[in-house]
Every structure is written in structure tokens, then in C-alpha cells.
Design a protein around this motif. Sequence first.
Motif, PDB file in Angstrom:
ATOM      1  N   GLY A  11      49.799  35.797  38.214  1.00  0.00           N
ATOM      2  CA  GLY A  11      50.467  36.804  38.659  1.00  0.00           C
ATOM      3  C   GLY A  11      49.343  37.578  39.890  1.00  0.00           C
ATOM      4  O   GLY A  11      48.445  36.883  40.013  1.00  0.00           O
ATOM      5  N   PRO A  12      50.158  38.389  40.584  1.00  0.00           N
ATOM      6  CA  PRO A  12      49.310  38.938  41.635  1.00  0.00           C
ATOM      7  C   PRO A  12      48.191  39.918  41.182  1.00  0.00           C
ATOM      8  O   PRO A  12      48.144  40.278  40.266  1.00  0.00           O
ATOM      9  CB  PRO A  12      50.791  40.018  42.218  1.00  0.00           C
ATOM     10  N   LEU A  13      47.108  39.642  42.210  1.00  0.00           N
ATOM     11  CA  LEU A  13      46.040  40.454  42.018  1.00  0.00           C
ATOM     12  C   LEU A  13      46.204  41.976  41.952  1.00  0.00           C
ATOM     13  O   LEU A  13      46.541  42.614  43.253  1.00  0.00           O
ATOM     14  CB  LEU A  13      44.948  40.068  42.924  1.00  0.00           C
ATOM     15  N   MET A  14      46.260  42.857  40.793  1.00  0.00           N
ATOM     16  CA  MET A  14      46.528  44.316  40.902  1.00  0.00           C
ATOM     17  C   MET A  14      45.303  44.847  40.898  1.00  0.00           C
ATOM     18  O   MET A  14      44.367  44.460  40.084  1.00  0.00           O
ATOM     19  CB  MET A  14      47.640  44.386  39.927  1.00  0.00           C
ATOM     20  N   THR A  21      32.651  41.045  34.773  1.00  0.00           N
ATOM     21  CA  THR A  21      31.757  40.610  33.543  1.00  0.00           C
ATOM     22  C   THR A  21      30.528  39.734  34.203  1.00  0.00           C
ATOM     23  O   THR A  21      29.478  39.584  33.731  1.00  0.00           O
ATOM     24  CB  THR A  21      32.226  39.811  32.596  1.00  0.00           C
ATOM     25  N   GLY A  22      30.760  39.106  35.403  1.00  0.00           N
ATOM     26  CA  GLY A  22      29.493  38.413  36.085  1.00  0.00           C
ATOM     27  C   GLY A  22      29.468  37.190  35.503  1.00  0.00           C
ATOM     28  O   GLY A  22      28.442  36.380  35.268  1.00  0.00           O
ATOM     29  N   SER A  23      30.817  36.491  34.905  1.00  0.00           N
ATOM     30  CA  SER A  23      30.505  35.321  33.871  1.00  0.00           C
ATOM     31  C   SER A  23      31.427  34.080  34.741  1.00  0.00           C
ATOM     32  O   SER A  23      32.210  33.513  33.787  1.00  0.00           O
ATOM     33  CB  SER A  23      31.016  35.699  32.904  1.00  0.00           C
ATOM     34  N   GLY A  24      31.597  34.012  35.965  1.00  0.00           N
ATOM     35  CA  GLY A  24      32.146  33.039  36.572  1.00  0.00           C
ATOM     36  C   GLY A  24      33.853  33.267  36.458  1.00  0.00           C
ATOM     37  O   GLY A  24      34.763  32.102  36.322  1.00  0.00           O
ATOM     38  N   THR A  57      43.287  39.938  38.205  1.00  0.00           N
ATOM     39  CA  THR A  57      43.211  41.137  38.914  1.00  0.00           C
ATOM     40  C   THR A  57      42.080  41.092  39.713  1.00  0.00           C
ATOM     41  O   THR A  57      41.113  40.493  39.611  1.00  0.00           O
ATOM     42  CB  THR A  57      42.892  42.108  37.920  1.00  0.00           C
ATOM     43  N   TYR A  58      41.888  42.029  40.733  1.00  0.00           N
ATOM     44  CA  TYR A  58      40.940  42.150  41.569  1.00  0.00           C
ATOM     45  C   TYR A  58      39.543  42.498  40.746  1.00  0.00           C
ATOM     46  O   TYR A  58      38.445  42.122  40.936  1.00  0.00           O
ATOM     47  CB  TYR A  58      40.885  43.345  42.725  1.00  0.00           C
ATOM     48  N   ASP A  59      39.930  43.498  39.776  1.00  0.00           N
ATOM     49  CA  ASP A  59      38.197  44.091  39.203  1.00  0.00           C
ATOM     50  C   ASP A  59      38.049  43.434  38.064  1.00  0.00           C
ATOM     51  O   ASP A  59      36.641  43.254  37.835  1.00  0.00           O
ATOM     52  CB  ASP A  59      38.862  45.486  38.664  1.00  0.00           C
ATOM     53  N   ASP A  60      38.730  42.196  37.726  1.00  0.00           N
ATOM     54  CA  ASP A  60      38.262  41.144  36.519  1.00  0.00           C
ATOM     55  C   ASP A  60      37.454  40.223  37.307  1.00  0.00           C
ATOM     56  O   ASP A  60      36.814  39.429  36.475  1.00  0.00           O
ATOM     57  CB  ASP A  60      39.415  40.604  35.937  1.00  0.00           C
TER      58      ASP A  60
END
Length: 458
Positions: A11-14, A21-24, A57-60
Amino acid sequence: MPGFHFLTLSGPLMTQKTPATGSGKVGFISLGCPKALVDSERILTQLRLDGYDVVPTYDDADIVVVNTCGFIDAAKQESLDAIGEAINENGKVIVTGCMGVDAEKIRETHPGVLAVSGPQAYEEVVGAVHQYVPPKKDHDPFVDLVPPQGIKLTPRHYAYLKISEGCNHSCTFCIIPDMRGKLVSRPIGDVMDEAQRLVDAGVKELLVISQDTSAYGVDIKYRTGFWQGRPLKTRMQSLCEALGEMGVWVRLHYVYPYPHVDDIIPLMAEGKILPYLDIPFQHASPKVLKAMKRPAHDSKTLERIRKWREMCPELTIRSTFIVGFPGETEEDFQYLLDWLDEAQLDRVGAFTYSPVEGAKANDLEGAVPEEVKEERLARFMAKQAEISTARLQAKIGSTIDVLIDEVDEEGAIGRSKADAPEIDGMVYLNGETELQPGQIVQAVVEHADEHDLWAVLA
């Protein structure tokens, strides 16, 4: 022609407020044509193998990869806009794809990008991701399995099969050879292995793509390869014959009308591959085609189309055209409209000529005013709408095979053998809520408009 769309794995980056989390974790935006989509799938597959998760998502995301399109100026601007959005919403962006060959323009507009690479630069993209974001620490390749067919951005029941990279033509309106290089055909054994993995994974339709499908094998002089112990020539007909034995729909895209295309039509008539040809004619006026430097521009196309339909009455022909090319006169345009009347193509897309930086057509005299281009485009599409409507009306009462794409509370939506995903029409089966995506059913056509069909199960 590319379709400018926005894709991610899920799905689109929302913009959401979940901290990374800095986990790749990688976000991915894929713009452009199916060939670019295949590039995205290959990059994503390698990232998954390396232990990265792909997030929507952008923030994830710890980092965002933007696979750009650079076919025409509008596509370049869309790519720049997508890069800008990713930088604003995430901050860490890697750019790849066709527009990546103009790294200076990208960095001038968005100096914050971390890395820029061109099309097919898979190792560079993956290397850049590794450089800026390490994979998750608990990655176990024996547990975090990737399916044999790799990561796919299409629904499970169809997939694009790219058979070559690059192009040997020098069409004056196009800079694809500058971006993607000269023709490089994939070994036919590799292509067939990939096709087999896709079919084994449940794919019901293989969409064969390249910059020039008809030229497959030219660069390696149709070298003989091997698949499952059997010799196969690296050429379009041999590939079609082998794919036709797999028991799935095989659809040909980006076919130039060289003489040997005539030999493919009997395979369509026999039901080995779909009776469907996607041929980018681009124009009909001999003068304009010569100015475009189109391959096979002097062939007797109308006569060949008639012969193809004699051999295979079910044949569907789709194409794309450019109106308002430099030097196109009203006489040239009327020639194109008259040609359409005779050709009776089933599916047609068109766009007005747009200058592309670096294209030789920019130096041609006789620029057509924008208002004339738009007026001609409207007339062209009105003419084609009449043709498409009549050809679809003729299908009312016939029984057709339908590949189901999606099902909701109102019924099922699918495609006939005459319809490629995303660019052609749909078949609506109202009320059929029990069907499943990937099913192939028979249906009787009850209604049609200029694009789509409505049918009931046979």
C-alpha cells in the motif's frame, strides 16, 4: 508506454506517527512502467533476502527507496515530487531508476538524497541501503524465507516476465537507450526457469515485457540455450512456443511489427498464447514515422493486420500513438484518423508530444502549438471511442473466458483474454461474490460500453 503510478509492497506510504525502530525497515516507491516494476521486485527480493522488512508507511521506515521514471518530462517531474515528499516525510532517501541517470538534476533539486543510481543498478541500491541502515539483527535466512519466485508487487495470479533490457532503436522522441542501454537479452533458460517458478507459485497469467520483445535474441545472434535438458533458440518464437506449453495465459507486450511476428499468430490461433498483441505504432503517416525514426515504419501494416485477423479472428490489437509530433500537419493527422478507421484497433492509448531533454526530436522544425495538440488528441480519442465501442458491442452474446482479479460485496471483476491489467478494460460479473481472485470462468457478455464488458456466468 509507461503508466505513472505509485506502488509499495503493501500500500501507499502514508504519514503515520509510529516511530521508526532502526531495525532494518525499508519503504519503497515504484514509479513508471512494468519494466521498472520488475526492477523494483528484484531489489525488494534482495533486500528481503538480506534481512530487511518492507513497510507501508514513511514513519515506520528507516529509509525510503524511490524507483523513478524518466520517460517524458511529466514523468521526471512526478519522480522529483515523489523524492521531495519522501525527504519531507522521512528524511533518508535513496533514488534509483531511469531518472537516476540525471543525478545532477536530482541532487540540484533535492540535495538531501543519500545516493543516486540509474536503472538496473540493483547492487548499487542494495549496497546503499546497507551503508545507511543495517538489516535487522535477528535475521535468520533459514526462518525469514523468501518465496522461490521472489517478492512480487502484482497480485498472486499474474506476473510480469522481463526477457531483456535496453533497446537498439534510435527513435527521435525517446531517450530509453540512453537510460537503459542497448539490447541485452536474458538467457532463455533463465527466462523459462523464472516462468516455471511463477507458474508453480500459482500465477495464471504471464505478461512478457521488454523494450522490444520482437528483438529478443538479436544481440546474441539467437544463441541456442537449454531448459530442462532441451535446446531452445533465444528468439521470440521459441520462447512463445515454450511458454505456450505451461498451461497459463501468456500475453505479449511491446512487440514491434517485424516480419517474423507473422509466425507468432498461428500460436495464438492454436490457443498456445493469448490472441493479443501490444504494438506501439505511434503514428501512421509515413512522413511522421520517418521523422520519428520508427523501426519497420515502411512496412505494409494494414495489409499485415488483415492477414493476422484472417489467421486468428479473435486477435486483439492494442497500441499507443503520439499526436502533435514536430512537423505533423493537419494532412498527416487526417491520415492517422483514416488509418484508424481501416485498422480497427481494439485498444488504443494516446498522448500529445512532449519534449524530453536529450531527445533528438527537440531539434526538429515545425513545433505544433499546444492548443492544436490538445484539439487533435480529443479528435483522435473520439474516433477511437467509436471504434472501441463498436468492437465491444459485437461481443454481446458471446461466451468468453474471464480471469478474476478481485471480488467484493457487489460481485467479481475480471479481465478477458483481450484485456491486460491496468491498461485495458474490465469484465464485471455483478452478484458473483463467491468467486476467487485467480479463477478463470466462462461468462456470457450481456452489455458493453467503450471500455468494459458486463457478463453473467455461463
